[in-house]
Design a protein around this motif. Structure first.
Motif, PDB file in Angstrom:
ATOM      1  N   LEU A 163      -0.313  32.034  -7.542  1.00 33.43           N
ATOM      2  CA  LEU A 163       0.984  32.680  -7.312  1.00 33.43           C
ATOM      3  C   LEU A 163       1.929  32.356  -8.471  1.00 33.43           C
ATOM      4  CD1 LEU A 163       1.487  32.011  -3.501  1.00 33.43           C
ATOM      5  CD2 LEU A 163       0.626  34.100  -4.584  1.00 33.43           C
ATOM      6  N   ASP A 199       6.279  38.016   2.168  1.00 33.56           N
ATOM      7  CA  ASP A 199       6.174  36.678   2.747  1.00 33.56           C
ATOM      8  C   ASP A 199       4.939  35.920   2.281  1.00 33.56           C
ATOM      9  OD1 ASP A 199       4.244  38.104   4.048  1.00 33.56           O
ATOM     10  OD2 ASP A 199       5.162  37.959   6.031  1.00 33.56           O
ATOM     11  N   ASP A 200       4.066  36.548   1.476  1.00 32.02           N
ATOM     12  CA  ASP A 200       2.927  35.818   0.913  1.00 32.02           C
ATOM     13  C   ASP A 200       3.390  34.686  -0.012  1.00 32.02           C
ATOM     14  OD1 ASP A 200       1.165  37.413   2.262  1.00 32.02           O
ATOM     15  OD2 ASP A 200       0.750  38.747   0.563  1.00 32.02           O
ATOM     16  N   TYR A 201       4.586  34.817  -0.529  1.00 24.58           N
ATOM     17  CA  TYR A 201       5.115  33.817  -1.466  1.00 24.58           C
ATOM     18  C   TYR A 201       5.943  32.738  -0.759  1.00 24.58           C
ATOM     19  CZ  TYR A 201       3.567  36.616  -5.441  1.00 24.58           C
ATOM     20  OH  TYR A 201       2.790  37.283  -6.376  1.00 24.58           O
TER      21      TYR A 201
END
Length: 427
Positions: A163, A199-201
């Motif tokens: 990320l 919201d993956d981060y």
């Protein structure tokens, strides 16, 4: 012829011997006489001894008082030296340079950083589709060398899962430094923002590398670690507020955060440093807005940067530029807050660069300092007259007066704790 004198009896001559006395009275007389004599003796005979006894008591009392006074004087014995140090009041109106690595004629500085967040609930005006990026704080470390390293805006930081997060402003990472004989990396805390919305981060604490340094020696020596979790990533419908309500809410949040940060900066200022009101800078940034029940929540972040000057270095800078013949002796400023500090260029961001210029204006009262503990040691056990000789080694002292206890004492106490130094500062 009758003898005419035959019946005439001559009267007896009265005599105390022939006075009729009662026998009981006659027996008591000698005893009463003895009692009177004994009583007289009791009242008269001890009179001389009682006077002597009283004088003895007075003498004992006086001696006791003298002994107590003597003991009391030694119980509170000691020496007080009232010192008037060398001092000057000077006017200053000049421009100076401050640098993290100070040059000749300049002064060093440090940056205080405090971050706080605030929020406010607002009545929503509707809903809208939004895409928001997660954000959080990380600490960037420079374990490469002692030189600072600038990281440009949008520098990437990568997690072990791949990320990517970026900084939205340029920062300078300090170089290595020595603490207690050990080399430690320089560091700085920054805010990073996810490369994409969603919201993956939104992740927990982790480590980061800097892809831009890959393939160079810096890649292993520059790294970062989470200070906070990454939050705020969102894609979807969210309550919205009118522009006027949002502007008003953010203004109120900023006012509250400003007061809070300035108060904290004052209380958190390290001992031995000066922090001027005009050396405080607050930068605001928006955070991802949220929802609480039926309300929309406006969130704001504030970061305070404060320029800290070492008070001793600051006094030296002023003395060097205002006192003729100043030879670098240690000095201090009385009430340095009376001076006016202003950045020479109003758009300067001191927390970003390595140097800046500023002006000082006002009257400064400089006082030359000296080692009070050393002065006590130099005086301990010496005669009263030795003070003048001892002071020849203290060019920062203009004059001194002694008060010794008890008053007849002619030498300083052997123990330094019994010597008190009082400095007289004339403002």
């Amino acid at each position: 012829m009758e003898n005419g004198f035959g019946d005439i009896v001559p009267p007896e001559r009265r005599s105390i011997r022939k006075v009729s006395v009662d026998k009981g009275v006659r027996r008591r007389a000698p005893r009463e006489k003895r009692e009177v004599e004994e009583t007289t003796q009791r009242h008269q005979a001890p009179r001389g001894r009682r006077g002597t006894y009283r004088w003895g008591l007075w003498i004992i009392a006086i001696i006791s008082i003298l002994v107590l006074l003597f003991a009391f004087s030694f119980a509170f014995s000691g020496a007080k030296v009232v010192v008037t140090p060398k001092q000057r009041s000077v006017l200053i109106d000049a421009e100076f340079e401050a640098a993290k690595v100070p040059t000749l004629g300049g002064i060093g500085y440090e940056i205080m950083t405090i971050e706080r967040e605030g929020s406010r609930e607002v009545e929503p005006s509707g809903e809208a589709y939004v895409e928001e990026k997660a954000s959080g704080n990380i600490v960037v470390y420079n374990n490469y060398n002692e030189s600072s390293q600038r990281l440009i805006k949008n520098t990437r930081f990568e997690t072990p899962d791949g990320l990517i997060y970026r900084i939205n402003e340029s920062v300078v990472v300090p170089g290595q430094r020595i603490e207690e004989g050990v080399m430690v990396p320089g560091s700085i805390e920054v805010t990073v923002y996810a490369d994409e919305a969603g919201d993956d981060y939104n992740i927990g604490l982790t480590d980061f590398t800097i892809p831009g340094f890959e393939g160079s020696p810096r890649f292993e020596s520059f790294y970062a670690r989470s200070k906070t979790e990454m939050t705020g990533g969102f894609v979807g419908n969210k309550k919205t507020v009118s522009q006027s309500d949002e502007t008003q809410a953010r203004a109120m949040i900023q006012e509250e955060l400003t007061a809070q940060l300035k108060s904290e900066a004052t209380t958190q200022k390290p001992e031995g440093f000066e922090l001027y009101p005009d050396a405080l800078f607050i930068v605001f940034s928006s955070l991802s807005d949220g929802e609480r029940g039926t309300k929309a929540v406006i969130r704001q972040k504030a970061t305070l940067y404060g320029i800290l000057f070492d008070t001793d270095d600051f006094a030296q800078l002023i003395a060097e530029n205002t006192v003729a013949g100043f030879d670098g002796e240690p000095v201090e400023i009385v009430s340095p807050e009376k001076l006016s500090f202003v950045l020479a260029e109003s758009d300067t961001e001191p927390w970003v660069g390595d140097a800046f210029r500023f002006t000082l204006n006002g009257e400064a009262h400089l006082v030359w300092t000296f080692d009070t503990d050393q002065l006590k040691e130099d005086l301990a056990g010496k005669s009263k007259g030795a003070l003048e000789t001892v002071l020849t080694g203290y060019s920062s002292i203009d004059e001194a007066q002694i008060v010794l206890r008890p008053f007849w004492r002619q030498t300083f106490p052997e123990t330094v704790k019994d010597i008190k130094i009082v400095k007289v500062v004339e403002e």
